[in-house]
Design a protein around this motif. Structure first.
Motif, PDB file in Angstrom:
ATOM      1  N   THR A   1      90.491  45.404 -29.143  1.00  0.00           N
ATOM      2  CA  THR A   1      91.290  44.186 -29.190  1.00  0.00           C
ATOM      3  C   THR A   1      92.390  44.325 -30.240  1.00  0.00           C
ATOM      4  O   THR A   1      92.173  44.937 -31.288  1.00  0.00           O
ATOM      5  CB  THR A   1      90.414  42.966 -29.533  1.00  0.00           C
ATOM      6  OG1 THR A   1      89.811  43.167 -30.814  1.00  0.00           O
ATOM      7  CG2 THR A   1      89.317  42.790 -28.489  1.00  0.00           C
ATOM      8  N   PRO A   2      93.576  43.766 -29.980  1.00  0.00           N
ATOM      9  CA  PRO A   2      94.684  43.889 -30.930  1.00  0.00           C
ATOM     10  C   PRO A   2      94.438  43.124 -32.226  1.00  0.00           C
ATOM     11  O   PRO A   2      95.078  43.380 -33.239  1.00  0.00           O
ATOM     12  CB  PRO A   2      95.868  43.304 -30.161  1.00  0.00           C
ATOM     13  CG  PRO A   2      95.249  42.360 -29.171  1.00  0.00           C
ATOM     14  CD  PRO A   2      93.948  42.996 -28.785  1.00  0.00           C
TER      15      PRO A   2
ATOM     16  N   HIS B   1     105.420  38.755 -18.866  1.00  0.00           N
ATOM     17  CA  HIS B   1     105.111  40.085 -19.406  1.00  0.00           C
ATOM     18  C   HIS B   1     106.351  40.957 -19.546  1.00  0.00           C
ATOM     19  O   HIS B   1     106.379  41.875 -20.369  1.00  0.00           O
ATOM     20  CB  HIS B   1     104.086  40.783 -18.516  1.00  0.00           C
ATOM     21  CG  HIS B   1     102.691  40.318 -18.753  1.00  0.00           C
ATOM     22  ND1 HIS B   1     101.585  41.082 -18.480  1.00  0.00           N
ATOM     23  CD2 HIS B   1     102.210  39.152 -19.251  1.00  0.00           C
ATOM     24  CE1 HIS B   1     100.482  40.423 -18.793  1.00  0.00           C
ATOM     25  NE2 HIS B   1     100.841  39.244 -19.243  1.00  0.00           N
TER      26      HIS B   1
ATOM     27  N   GLU C   1      99.617  40.649 -25.469  1.00  0.00           N
ATOM     28  CA  GLU C   1      98.544  41.579 -25.844  1.00  0.00           C
ATOM     29  C   GLU C   1      97.170  41.013 -25.511  1.00  0.00           C
ATOM     30  O   GLU C   1      96.283  41.726 -25.023  1.00  0.00           O
ATOM     31  CB  GLU C   1      98.619  41.904 -27.341  1.00  0.00           C
ATOM     32  CG  GLU C   1      99.771  42.788 -27.745  1.00  0.00           C
ATOM     33  CD  GLU C   1      99.751  43.100 -29.231  1.00  0.00           C
ATOM     34  OE1 GLU C   1      99.210  42.265 -29.999  1.00  0.00           O
ATOM     35  OE2 GLU C   1     100.269  44.154 -29.624  1.00  0.00           O
TER      36      GLU C   1
ATOM     37  N   ALA D   1     108.154  41.832 -23.176  1.00  0.00           N
ATOM     38  CA  ALA D   1     107.846  42.927 -24.091  1.00  0.00           C
ATOM     39  C   ALA D   1     108.688  44.148 -23.765  1.00  0.00           C
ATOM     40  O   ALA D   1     109.237  44.802 -24.657  1.00  0.00           O
ATOM     41  CB  ALA D   1     106.361  43.271 -24.007  1.00  0.00           C
TER      42      ALA D   1
ATOM     43  N   ARG E   1     102.049  38.513 -29.025  1.00  0.00           N
ATOM     44  CA  ARG E   1     100.606  38.469 -29.237  1.00  0.00           C
ATOM     45  C   ARG E   1      99.904  37.922 -27.997  1.00  0.00           C
ATOM     46  O   ARG E   1      98.841  38.413 -27.610  1.00  0.00           O
ATOM     47  CB  ARG E   1     100.271  37.614 -30.458  1.00  0.00           C
ATOM     48  CG  ARG E   1      98.800  37.670 -30.875  1.00  0.00           C
ATOM     49  CD  ARG E   1      98.551  36.853 -32.114  1.00  0.00           C
ATOM     50  NE  ARG E   1      99.335  37.349 -33.241  1.00  0.00           N
ATOM     51  CZ  ARG E   1      99.458  36.719 -34.401  1.00  0.00           C
ATOM     52  NH1 ARG E   1      98.853  35.557 -34.593  1.00  0.00           N
ATOM     53  NH2 ARG E   1     100.176  37.235 -35.364  1.00  0.00           N
TER      54      ARG E   1
ATOM     55  N   GLN F   1      96.611  41.119 -21.749  1.00  0.00           N
ATOM     56  CA  GLN F   1      96.380  42.502 -21.317  1.00  0.00           C
ATOM     57  C   GLN F   1      94.977  42.972 -21.697  1.00  0.00           C
ATOM     58  O   GLN F   1      94.310  43.670 -20.928  1.00  0.00           O
ATOM     59  CB  GLN F   1      97.442  43.420 -21.934  1.00  0.00           C
ATOM     60  CG  GLN F   1      98.830  43.225 -21.337  1.00  0.00           C
ATOM     61  CD  GLN F   1      99.900  44.023 -22.058  1.00  0.00           C
ATOM     62  OE1 GLN F   1      99.740  44.409 -23.228  1.00  0.00           O
ATOM     63  NE2 GLN F   1     101.004  44.271 -21.381  1.00  0.00           N
ATOM     64  N   THR F   2      94.518  42.571 -22.878  1.00  0.00           N
ATOM     65  CA  THR F   2      93.177  42.950 -23.320  1.00  0.00           C
ATOM     66  C   THR F   2      92.113  42.320 -22.432  1.00  0.00           C
ATOM     67  O   THR F   2      91.152  42.984 -22.015  1.00  0.00           O
ATOM     68  CB  THR F   2      92.953  42.523 -24.781  1.00  0.00           C
ATOM     69  OG1 THR F   2      93.916  43.170 -25.616  1.00  0.00           O
ATOM     70  CG2 THR F   2      91.554  42.884 -25.255  1.00  0.00           C
TER      71      THR F   2
END
Length: 293
Positions: free
Chosen positions: A35-36, A285, A200, A288, A197, A203-204
């Motif tokens: 995880t980020p 998305h 991210e 980014a 964030r 995506q996670t």
């Protein structure tokens, strides 16, 4: 003097305790996906989560799809960890051999659930009480209500003294006018989270659902061994086939069409203040890539 690294605040992921939500999240919990930033999770029944989303309580939350237009300004709709019914879904049950009057008393799992909206459209004269989904079967058996709508794992295994009066899937088909899948639940992310964030995080979670699905047998066994689900192995396998499968990883065009149809139906019957398209409220998305191009 060496400075201490600053750890970002943890992201709270709220989900229901039913088997498909636990299954889709626990690839993160078991450390299979990096995880980020730190993730923490809370497991609460779906109507508690719907109410919490109206208050903006959690960073990311499972919600009933029917709730989303009411929280669209505070939450973005995620593409992943989605549950749709395809020929199945919640069930309106009653005691065997009984006949329901037009104003029958019924137990529903929550005011903001998808099944509640569709039920209220189909049965405008029914007298509704709201209960935790785990209490509905008992309420019908004991005569507290004449009928109830079962959700989650309850649709697969209920008391032999009960029978199905009507499938919510059939109500959906009559209202939608086609064979689109029935949108039940998904995830929403608080808009106050910075966009990169948020990308991210989505995506996670998408990766976690994908990893869980590709390693279904191993993950299911781990959940069973740790008593993290309420059902046995055979029922878990059948339930995951229904609600945590290849089409749960990321929404496809057909699922988006179904969601738009649900929102249209809700607007036409006075549940929402305006019509919306699901895709207009999702995380962009492409931001980014454009930012770092």
């Amino acid at each position: 003097m060496r400075q201490k690294a600053i750890c970002p605040n943890p992201v709270t992921i709220a989900h229901s305790p039913d088997a498909d939500d636990i299954f889709m999240y626990y690839a993160v919990k078991f450390g299979w996906v990096c995880t980020p930033q730190p993730f923490v999770n809370k497991a609460l029944d779906i109507e508690t989560l719907n109410e919490a989303a109206l208050e903006g309580r959690y960073d990311v939350s499972a919600i009933s799809f029917a709730l989303y237009p009411k929280i669209r300004e505070e939450y973005a709709l995620l593409r992943t960890a989605v549950s749709f019914g395809e020929g199945y879904g919640p069930k309106l049950i009653k005691k065997k051999g009984t006949r329901l009057r037009r104003n029958f008393k019924v137990a529903l799992s929550g005011r903001h659930t998808t099944n509640a909206m569709l039920f209220r459209i189909a049965y405008p004269e029914a007298r509704i009480v709201y209960k935790n989904f785990l209490e509905i079967e008992k309420a019908v058996l004991e005569g507290e209500v004449h009928a109830g709508v079962l959700i989650h794992e309850s649709i697969l295994d209920f008391d032999e003294n009960l029978e199905v009066e009507r499938e919510i899937w059939d109500i959906w088909r009559e209202l939608a006018g086609n064979d689109l899948p029935l949108p039940l639940g998904g995830m929403a992310l608080r808009r106050s989270i910075p966009l990169l964030r948020a990308i991210e995080i989505e995506q996670t979670l998408t990766k976690a659902v994908d990893v869980a699905n590709r390693h279904r047998g191993l993950l299911a066994n781990m959940l069973l061994e740790r008593n993290l689900v309420r059902i046995d192995a055979a029922t878990l396998e059948k339930y995951l086939d229904l609600y945590a499968n290849d089409r749960s990883v990321t929404m496809d065009d057909t699922q988006l069409q179904a969601l738009d149809k649900l929102f249209q139906i809700g607007y036409e019957h006075g549940f929402y203040d305006c019509p919306i398209r699901a895709e207009d409220f999702m995380i962009p998305h492409e931001y980014a890539g454009e930012r770092f191009s």
